[in-house]
Design an enzyme around this catalytic site. Structure first.
Site, short mmCIF file in Angstrom:
data_model
loop_
_atom_site.label_atom_id
_atom_site.label_comp_id
_atom_site.label_asym_id
_atom_site.label_seq_id
_atom_site.Cartn_x
_atom_site.Cartn_y
_atom_site.Cartn_z
CG ASP A 178 48.08 -88.83 55.32
OD1 ASP A 178 47.69 -88.32 56.38
OD2 ASP A 178 47.86 -90.01 55.01
CG ASP A 185 45.03 -90.40 53.90
OD1 ASP A 185 45.36 -90.16 52.72
OD2 ASP A 185 45.48 -91.36 54.54
CG ASP A 186 47.27 -87.91 50.66
OD1 ASP A 186 48.46 -87.83 50.97
OD2 ASP A 186 46.65 -89.00 50.59
N GLY A 246 64.46 -75.26 53.96
CA GLY A 246 64.58 -74.54 52.70
C GLY A 246 63.76 -75.10 51.56
CG ASP A 259 44.39 -91.19 49.42
OD1 ASP A 259 45.61 -91.20 49.71
OD2 ASP A 259 43.51 -91.52 50.24
CE1 TYR A 278 53.15 -97.85 52.50
CE2 TYR A 278 52.20 -98.32 54.65
CZ TYR A 278 52.07 -97.87 53.35
OH TYR A 278 50.86 -97.40 52.91
CE LYS A 303 52.47 -97.86 47.14
NZ LYS A 303 53.67 -98.43 47.73
CG ASP A 331 48.53 -91.29 48.88
OD1 ASP A 331 48.52 -92.42 48.39
OD2 ASP A 331 48.49 -91.08 50.10
NE ARG A 376 47.14 -103.70 57.00
CZ ARG A 376 47.27 -103.35 58.28
NH1 ARG A 376 48.38 -102.80 58.69
NH2 ARG A 376 46.29 -103.55 59.12
CE1 TYR A 388 62.76 -99.42 52.32
CE2 TYR A 388 61.42 -99.50 50.34
CZ TYR A 388 62.62 -99.23 50.96
OH TYR A 388 63.67 -98.76 50.23
P1 13P Z 1 47.86 -93.35 52.99
O1 13P Z 1 49.17 -93.41 52.24
O2 13P Z 1 46.81 -92.72 52.18
O3 13P Z 1 48.06 -92.70 54.32
O4 13P Z 1 47.37 -94.84 53.22
C1 13P Z 1 48.07 -95.61 54.09
C2 13P Z 1 47.48 -96.96 54.31
O5 13P Z 1 48.17 -97.78 54.89
C3 13P Z 1 46.13 -97.29 53.84
O6 13P Z 1 45.75 -98.60 54.19
MG MG Z 2 47.16 -91.69 55.77
MG MG Z 3 46.76 -90.83 51.39
MG MG Z 4 50.02 -91.01 52.08
#
Ligand code: 13P
Ligand code: MG
Ligand code: MG
Ligand code: MG
Ligand code: 13P
Length: 386
Positions: free
Chosen positions: A11, A52-53, A103, A131, A228, A231, A233, A265, A347
């Site tokens: 992402d 968003d990935d 690397g 995601d 944090y 995530k 994903d 989040r 986190y």
């Molecule tokens: P992502 O890991 O997909 O960027 O999502 C982060 C997030 O905080 C969504 O609320």
């Molecule tokens: Mg994101």
């Molecule tokens: Mg994502």
């Molecule tokens: Mg992510």
């Protein structure tokens, strides 16, 4: 001759919050990979996204963990991140935790799933892209695909699968893995992978000949970054047919929208909803978590496809149930078990809140009273509770 299928994902910023990348980001990544294909480093590639990935699906002859391939992916993500910065997209460069490539992208933020294979006569492969969730989200479906005869008829019917599969389970905290054999050690496998935040099914092998049937990206961003940062994903590769689960058996495991960690989040449980590519954008409460499945045949490294496998009315009821579960979970607001437990919140702001309130906590019961209460509740003597 062996070829390698690599998915490397990251992402690197997105439009309108964490919803989806901008098309120019995909174009920038595509340009980098197209040049590599022209030069002969890649045999073939496909750039896509879920939420968003950005996902780079690549075939080549360099094997797994090849520095040239990882560097190529890194460069493609840098190019996409540059676009994100220019367009002032949200969280530009989010998953690129380091400024310099060294690397291998492992530990730098991107997620990786790679399989080196001798192509079978028909090499059927499914790539999964999720995601707003974590790598352990694949534990339940991968278990059902390769170990549950009520999901996969072939475990009973097909002599090449009848001996079962080996599960390599990875402990993301310790960086260790253990290989366990299904069906004999099924309960041990479940004892571990029922804790998906820690134990992740990383690879699966067919027992009769050790053929690698699946791989899951196991990177956990928050463990890498120490705080944090979105995530982790995940992506996964599952080979199908011809002595492996049929495509329909693989997909069947996703017909139940099970609860996974992630969503808003990265701090909430919600259903994992199987979606076609057109729904691979996340909006409600930044979710709910979702997974897309692309079907391929690989021909001398050429990627034939994709088939958008969850684009089927047969998954409508799963989606409907998933949306109902999302509604049910949402009504809990900031309460567990919708919100993740304290171990998973460490986190976030929780430690700061506890720290701030530290001196305002006052003792309202003497210790011996508390002990007596718990002794009464459990029917034991006070002494045993020391
Ligand atoms: P992502 O890991 O997909 O960027 O999502 C982060 C997030 O905080 C969504 O609320
Ligand atoms: Mg994101
Ligand atoms: Mg994502
Ligand atoms: Mg992510
Ligand atoms: P077809 O008869 O449509 O080829 O189906 C074969 C099969 O095994 C489906 O699982």
């Amino acid at each position: 001759e062996k070829i390698t299928l690599s998915i490397i994902k990251a992402d690197v910023g997105s439009m309108s919050g964490h919803v989806m990348p901008h098309p120019d980001q995909l174009a920038a990544a595509t340009k980098v990979l197209a040049e590599a294909k022209q030069k002969g480093l890649l045999i073939d590639f496909y750039v896509t996204h879920v939420g968003d990935d950005i996902q780079l699906i690549m075939t080549h002859r360099k094997g797994v963990d090849a520095p040239e391939i990882h560097e190529l992916a890194w460069n493609a993500f840098q190019a996409a991140a540059k676009v994100a910065k220019e367009l002032k997209l949200y969280a530009a460069g989010q998953d690129l935790l380091s400024d310099a490539f060294s690397g291998n992208v492992r530990g730098l933020g991107p997620g990786v799933a790679e399989i080196e294979m001798v192509e079978r006569k028909a090499e059927t492969v499914i790539t999964f892209h999720a995601d707003k969730t974590e790598p352990g989200a694949f534990n339940l479906p991968i278990f059902r695909i390769f170990a549950d005869p009520f999901n996969t008829a072939g475990l009973v019917i097909d002599p090449r699968m009848h001996e079962g599969f080996i599960f390599e389970v990875y402990d993301v905290f310790e960086g260790k893995s253990v290989k366990l054999s299904a069906p004999e050690e099924m309960y041990d496998i479940l004892a571990l992978i029922g804790t998906p935040s820690r134990y992740v099914v990383r690879r699966v092998y067919r027992k009769s000949d050790n053929l690698q049937a699946a791989v899951v990206s196991v990177e956990r961003l928050n463990l890498i970054a120490g705080k944090y940062v979105g995530k982790d994903d995940p992506v996964a590769i599952v080979r199908a047919q011809h002595g492996l689960p049929a495509v329909g058996e693989v997909l069947e495991a996703f017909s139940f929208p099970h609860l996974v960690a992630g969503w808003m989040r990265g701090s909430h449980h919600g259903p994992l909803i199987p979606v076609p590519q057109r729904y691979a954008r996340v909006t409600r409460f930044d979710g709910p978590p979702r997974v897309m499945a692309l079907g391929w045949n690989i021909a001398k490294g050429r990627l034939i496809g994709p088939v958008d496998l969850f684009d089927d009315v047969a998954f409508d009821e799963t989606r409907k149930l998933g949306v109902q579960i999302a509604e049910y979970m949402r009504r809990h607001g900031p309460f567990m078990p919708h919100r993740l437990g304290p171990e998973e919140m460490e986190y976030t702001t929780l430690p700061a809140v506890l720290e701030k309130l530290k001196d305002r906590f006052v003792k309202t019961e003497e210790v011996h009273v508390i002990k007596r209460h718990s002794a009464l509740l459990s029917g034991t003597s006070e002494e045993e509770h020391d």
